[in-house]
Design a protein around this motif. Structure first.
Motif, PDB file in Angstrom:
ATOM      1  N   ALA A   1     -40.017 -71.892  -4.050  1.00  0.00           N
ATOM      2  CA  ALA A   1     -38.889 -72.460  -3.296  1.00  0.00           C
ATOM      3  C   ALA A   1     -37.799 -71.424  -3.056  1.00  0.00           C
ATOM      4  O   ALA A   1     -37.068 -71.490  -2.054  1.00  0.00           O
TER       5      ALA A   1
ATOM      6  N   PHE B   1     -32.580 -72.616   0.448  1.00  0.00           N
ATOM      7  CA  PHE B   1     -32.710 -73.256  -0.854  1.00  0.00           C
ATOM      8  C   PHE B   1     -31.985 -72.460  -1.928  1.00  0.00           C
ATOM      9  O   PHE B   1     -31.371 -73.044  -2.826  1.00  0.00           O
TER      10      PHE B   1
ATOM     11  N   CYS C   1     -29.225 -74.251  -4.143  1.00  0.00           N
ATOM     12  CA  CYS C   1     -29.379 -74.344  -5.598  1.00  0.00           C
ATOM     13  C   CYS C   1     -28.157 -73.751  -6.295  1.00  0.00           C
ATOM     14  O   CYS C   1     -27.661 -74.310  -7.283  1.00  0.00           O
TER      15      CYS C   1
ATOM     16  N   VAL D   1     -32.459 -81.725   0.574  1.00  0.00           N
ATOM     17  CA  VAL D   1     -33.460 -80.799   0.048  1.00  0.00           C
ATOM     18  C   VAL D   1     -34.704 -80.693   0.929  1.00  0.00           C
ATOM     19  O   VAL D   1     -35.193 -79.582   1.176  1.00  0.00           O
TER      20      VAL D   1
ATOM     21  N   VAL E   1     -36.841 -76.544   2.657  1.00  0.00           N
ATOM     22  CA  VAL E   1     -38.118 -75.899   2.320  1.00  0.00           C
ATOM     23  C   VAL E   1     -39.249 -76.596   3.066  1.00  0.00           C
ATOM     24  O   VAL E   1     -39.104 -77.753   3.487  1.00  0.00           O
TER      25      VAL E   1
ATOM     26  N   GLU F   1     -43.688 -77.170  -0.457  1.00  0.00           N
ATOM     27  CA  GLU F   1     -42.898 -76.609  -1.539  1.00  0.00           C
ATOM     28  C   GLU F   1     -41.766 -77.536  -1.970  1.00  0.00           C
ATOM     29  O   GLU F   1     -40.904 -77.155  -2.758  1.00  0.00           O
TER      30      GLU F   1
ATOM     31  N   ALA G   1     -39.081 -77.275  -5.153  1.00  0.00           N
ATOM     32  CA  ALA G   1     -37.639 -77.281  -4.898  1.00  0.00           C
ATOM     33  C   ALA G   1     -36.930 -78.352  -5.722  1.00  0.00           C
ATOM     34  O   ALA G   1     -35.857 -78.116  -6.287  1.00  0.00           O
TER      35      ALA G   1
ATOM     36  N   ASN H   1     -34.083 -77.665  -8.480  1.00  0.00           N
ATOM     37  CA  ASN H   1     -32.797 -78.332  -8.287  1.00  0.00           C
ATOM     38  C   ASN H   1     -32.411 -79.106  -9.541  1.00  0.00           C
ATOM     39  O   ASN H   1     -31.257 -79.070  -9.987  1.00  0.00           O
TER      40      ASN H   1
END
Length: 208
Positions: free
Chosen positions: A8, A14, A18, A130, A134, A138, A142, A146
């Protein structure tokens, strides 16, 4: 960990998100601990602490029918920017309150109520964004990362908030404000894939 376990993080958006979620979680936990200490230092009353929790939770319960719908139908990136910016302003408000040296509790309750309202909108928007950061294959990776970022922030935040409050009661609110501002800046840099969203007028039927 294999390269697949980090898959990810190959995606710029991402990585930014994150980091933003970690900053936000760390700030929330630092601020929660600092508010609790501040209220108790001022009031020496356990009931006053309970009222802080009530002020924080009430917006989530009151807006539960609205926040999810807003996250589904409007730009989640903008929702997060506005929510994180509002949280930063609340932290600055608490910082100002500490600097004034006033012993009044009602400004704290009002600020916590505002913070709870912003957080009520940020949480569903943060979860819903989210998948647009991605590729579908994936998404599971992710979500796992997260969740890890949130757990680390949840563990580290209270300890850091308590240490900062012991040094200076204003310090955790300044640190939280900076973290919220950093989170808003990171989210502002996102370029998520466009999602198809319904634009039907909001009505009571949709809410229920």
């Amino acid at each position: 960990m294999s390269a697949r376990g980090w898959s990810a993080f190959r995606h710029r958006d991402f990585r930014l998100f994150c980091a933003a979620r970690f900053c936000m979680t760390l700030a929330v936990q630092m601020q929660n601990v600092a508010v609790a200490w501040l209220v108790y230092d001022v009031s020496q009353d356990a009931l006053a602490l309970g009222l802080v929790g009530l002020a924080s939770f009430t917006p989530t319960a009151a807006l539960v029918l609205v926040t999810g719908l807003i996250a589904d139908r409007f730009d989640r990136r903008r929702i997060l920017i506005l929510a994180y910016t509002a949280m930063a302003l609340v932290a600055l408000g608490l910082l100002s309150h500490v600097g004034d040296g006033t012993r009044s509790l009602w400004p704290i309750y009002l600020l916590v109520l505002g913070f709870g309202s912003a957080r009520a909108f940020a949480n569903p928007a943060g979860q819903a964004i989210v998948p647009s950061l991605v590729p579908p294959e994936e998404f599971g990776n992710a979500v796992a990362w997260n969740s890890t970022a949130l757990q680390i922030g949840t563990i580290a935040g209270p300890a850091l908030g308590g240490l900062l409050y012991a040094v200076d009661p204003a310090a955790p609110f300044l640190a939280s404000g900076l973290c919220f501002a950093a989170g808003a800046s990171l989210v502002a840099a996102l370029r998520p894939r466009a999602a198809t969203a319904s634009r039907e007028p909001v009505s009571w039927d949709l809410l229920i």
